[in-house]
Motif scaffolding. Structure first.
Motif, mmCIF file in Angstrom:
data_model
loop_
_atom_site.group_PDB
_atom_site.id
_atom_site.type_symbol
_atom_site.label_atom_id
_atom_site.label_comp_id
_atom_site.label_asym_id
_atom_site.label_seq_id
_atom_site.Cartn_x
_atom_site.Cartn_y
_atom_site.Cartn_z
ATOM 1 N N MET A 137 4.168 107.759 98.379
ATOM 2 C CA MET A 137 3.473 106.824 97.506
ATOM 3 C C MET A 137 2.767 105.769 98.353
ATOM 4 O O MET A 137 3.379 105.145 99.212
ATOM 5 C CB MET A 137 4.453 106.143 96.554
ATOM 6 C CG MET A 137 3.770 105.323 95.470
ATOM 7 S SD MET A 137 4.935 104.392 94.456
ATOM 8 C CE MET A 137 5.157 102.932 95.465
ATOM 9 N N MET A 145 7.037 103.424 85.251
ATOM 10 C CA MET A 145 6.323 104.439 86.029
ATOM 11 C C MET A 145 7.288 105.212 86.923
ATOM 12 O O MET A 145 7.231 106.451 87.007
ATOM 13 C CB MET A 145 5.227 103.787 86.865
ATOM 14 C CG MET A 145 4.588 104.712 87.892
ATOM 15 S SD MET A 145 3.767 106.143 87.147
ATOM 16 C CE MET A 145 2.111 105.486 86.972
ATOM 17 N N ARG A 146 8.191 104.514 87.592
ATOM 18 C CA ARG A 146 9.148 105.200 88.466
ATOM 19 C C ARG A 146 10.008 106.165 87.657
ATOM 20 O O ARG A 146 10.312 107.275 88.115
ATOM 21 C CB ARG A 146 10.037 104.178 89.184
ATOM 22 C CG ARG A 146 9.291 103.176 90.053
ATOM 23 C CD ARG A 146 8.724 103.776 91.302
ATOM 24 N NE ARG A 146 7.931 102.800 92.043
ATOM 25 C CZ ARG A 146 8.396 102.000 92.999
ATOM 26 N NH1 ARG A 146 9.670 102.052 93.334
ATOM 27 N NH2 ARG A 146 7.589 101.163 93.622
ATOM 28 N N HIS A 182 7.866 109.177 86.731
ATOM 29 C CA HIS A 182 7.394 109.932 87.898
ATOM 30 C C HIS A 182 8.517 110.687 88.583
ATOM 31 O O HIS A 182 8.338 111.818 89.033
ATOM 32 C CB HIS A 182 6.703 108.991 88.882
ATOM 33 C CG HIS A 182 6.017 109.704 89.981
ATOM 34 N ND1 HIS A 182 6.185 109.378 91.307
ATOM 35 C CD2 HIS A 182 5.164 110.781 89.973
ATOM 36 C CE1 HIS A 182 5.468 110.201 92.050
ATOM 37 N NE2 HIS A 182 4.845 111.049 91.271
ATOM 38 N N ASN A 232 -0.138 97.999 88.235
ATOM 39 C CA ASN A 232 0.493 97.746 86.943
ATOM 40 C C ASN A 232 -0.181 96.549 86.280
ATOM 41 O O ASN A 232 -0.408 95.520 86.925
ATOM 42 C CB ASN A 232 1.982 97.437 87.116
ATOM 43 C CG ASN A 232 2.704 98.494 87.929
ATOM 44 O OD1 ASN A 232 2.777 99.647 87.543
ATOM 45 N ND2 ASN A 232 3.216 98.099 89.087
ATOM 46 N N MET A 262 -0.590 105.274 89.891
ATOM 47 C CA MET A 262 0.062 105.443 91.195
ATOM 48 C C MET A 262 -0.743 106.438 92.023
ATOM 49 O O MET A 262 -1.212 107.452 91.499
ATOM 50 C CB MET A 262 1.495 105.955 91.019
ATOM 51 C CG MET A 262 2.259 106.178 92.330
ATOM 52 S SD MET A 262 3.888 106.960 92.057
ATOM 53 C CE MET A 262 4.766 105.625 91.235
ATOM 54 N N ALA A 312 6.285 98.779 86.317
ATOM 55 C CA ALA A 312 6.579 99.442 87.594
ATOM 56 C C ALA A 312 7.817 100.326 87.463
ATOM 57 O O ALA A 312 7.859 101.454 87.962
ATOM 58 C CB ALA A 312 6.778 98.412 88.695
ATOM 59 N N SER A 354 -0.458 101.745 83.923
ATOM 60 C CA SER A 354 -0.012 101.824 85.313
ATOM 61 C C SER A 354 -0.635 103.045 85.971
ATOM 62 O O SER A 354 -0.817 104.082 85.318
ATOM 63 C CB SER A 354 1.515 101.913 85.387
ATOM 64 O OG SER A 354 1.976 102.033 86.720
ATOM 65 N N TRP A 409 0.309 103.377 96.840
ATOM 66 C CA TRP A 409 0.070 102.159 96.066
ATOM 67 C C TRP A 409 0.402 102.401 94.600
ATOM 68 O O TRP A 409 0.476 103.537 94.143
ATOM 69 C CB TRP A 409 -1.379 101.684 96.200
ATOM 70 C CG TRP A 409 -2.417 102.752 95.961
ATOM 71 C CD1 TRP A 409 -3.082 103.483 96.903
ATOM 72 C CD2 TRP A 409 -2.884 103.241 94.689
ATOM 73 N NE1 TRP A 409 -3.929 104.390 96.306
ATOM 74 C CE2 TRP A 409 -3.839 104.265 94.950
ATOM 75 C CE3 TRP A 409 -2.605 102.922 93.354
ATOM 76 C CZ2 TRP A 409 -4.497 104.958 93.930
ATOM 77 C CZ3 TRP A 409 -3.253 103.612 92.336
ATOM 78 C CH2 TRP A 409 -4.199 104.611 92.641
ATOM 79 N N GLN A 410 0.621 101.292 93.866
ATOM 80 C CA GLN A 410 0.853 101.351 92.434
ATOM 81 C C GLN A 410 0.159 100.162 91.791
ATOM 82 O O GLN A 410 0.218 99.042 92.299
ATOM 83 C CB GLN A 410 2.347 101.336 92.111
ATOM 84 C CG GLN A 410 2.655 101.570 90.634
ATOM 85 C CD GLN A 410 4.146 101.706 90.368
ATOM 86 O OE1 GLN A 410 4.937 101.846 91.294
ATOM 87 N NE2 GLN A 410 4.538 101.655 89.103
#
Length: 380
Positions: free
Chosen positions: A281, A299-300, A303, A286, A270, A296, A268, A283-284
């Motif tokens: 943010m 990652m959150r 992060h 995955n 970001m 997703a 992933s 874009w992301q």
């Protein structure tokens, strides 16, 4: 073609704008020459970050069919010390300007910059000036502290001998930002129990089964970045992916983090930007071949912990998010002001917009909003 035009404001409303000059700059090059002055204005108006990283926002591939236009109000005859600005984009069809001007920022945070008490007056004055120059339709989304735009003020500012028009406005509540507290637990406490459980569960699972680690500053080649985009859940075109990669170099403080597994594969990525102790943010990416790991969410989880540790205050998501954590975002208000010339061409605009613009476009949504209350301003 780039141009700068200066005219004196003739608004009949009593305000500091009476003795000011309205300057119009068209084209990214001309606007970027004012970057320093625009950032200073945003800081003075308590809108930090609103005019940062303009090179990023003005370089987006989708703007090739639009011409950016900056209207700035200044008490000086020169435009290099503005007191208010609004950034709009004129739509093109077959390479020609349509006279349709609209914001590209549905949150209203990056569109209009001025003192709070002057925002409505300047938004109306900007619409009037564009109509005087031949515009057919103007949509401005901005932060407005009143309940609604005063009807009498709208009619007074928009009235002119060169055109008739109709106008409407609406107030929207949006998911503004996720506030970060001093600790991770205090920050996660703002989220729903189900969301907190998912963040923790999927993170532990990715760590145990994939050897997943968080990388705060990603180093990846442009080619590998584009390839990862191709196998992601919501891939964009190679052109847009390349722009995303390149545009990180345009920003003063870019955000570019990621997740890798124990074999070094990127899971992933970001991207976004930092400003004023906040991050935004954009874009992301995955991998789509591992849906059971909910990358997703993983990652959150990583992060958010990283940002809390570095002292970040707020998390913004450009374009919004459908993630369940959005329910914990602090709500904010955005105002949409639309002004339409009374002309045969303007009457064709709703049909044109429906044909050429995607359903999520803000201009299309405003024009199709049946709850809008329209006001008519006749030629003087």
């Amino acid at each position: 073609m780039y141009s700068t035009v200066s005219v004196s404001s003739s608004s009949a409303v009593s305000s500091p704008a009476q003795s000011s000059n309205l300057h119009v700059m068209r084209g990214a090059f001309s606007i970027l020459q004012m970057q320093s002055a625009l950032k200073g204005l945003a800081n003075r108006c308590i809108q930090p970050g609103a005019m940062d990283d303009l090179n990023f926002f003005l370089s987006r591939p989708q703007l090739r069919k639009k011409t950016p236009s900056l209207l700035s109000l200044s008490r000086n005859i020169q435009a290099d010390a503005p007191d208010a600005t609004v950034l709009l984009y004129e739509h093109h069809i077959a390479g020609r300007g349509t006279g349709i001007f609209a914001t590209d920022d549905t949150t209203g945070r990056r569109t209009l910059v001025s003192r709070p008490s002057q925002r409505t007056l300047f938004a109306l004055s900007a619409c009037r000036h564009l109509l005087k120059r031949g515009a057919q339709c103007v949509l401005i989304s901005f932060r407005h502290e009143e309940v609604a735009i005063n009807t009498a003020l709208g009619e007074q500012v928009l009235e002119d001998s060169r055109y008739s028009c109709r106008w409407a406005s609406r107030e929207r509540e949006i998911a503004g930002y996720l506030p970060f507290e001093a600790t991770l637990d205090m920050t996660l406490a703002k989220l729903g129990a189900r969301t907190r459980n998912h963040l923790r569960y999927y993170r532990r699972r990715a760590e145990n089964q994939l050897g997943c680690v968080f990388v705060p500053e990603v180093k990846i080649s442009r080619e590998d970045f584009i390839e990862l985009n191709r196998i992601s859940a919501y891939p964009v075109s190679d052109e847009t992916a390349g722009w995303r990669y390149d545009s990180l170099g345009y920003m003063k403080a870019p955000l570019f983090c990621g997740l890798r597994d124990r074999d070094g594969r990127w899971l992933s990525l970001m991207g976004g930007r930092y400003y004023d102790c906040n991050f935004e943010m954009h874009w992301q990416i995955n991998r789509t071949d591992m849906p059971e790991y909910s990358l997703a969410t993983v990652m959150r989880a990583f992060h958010i912990e990283h940002e809390v540790q570095r002292g970040t205050r707020r998390m913004y998501v450009e374009g919004g998010t459908t993630h369940s954590m959005s329910h914990a975002f602090v709500p904010e208000k955005s105002t949409d002001l639309i002004v339409m010339r009374q002309s045969p061409i303007a009457r064709m605009i709703p049909g044109m917009v429906k044909r050429f613009l995607p359903p999520e476009n803000m201009l299309l949504q405003v024009l199709e909003d049946e709850a809008m209350s329209w006001h008519t301003v006749k030629r003087m």
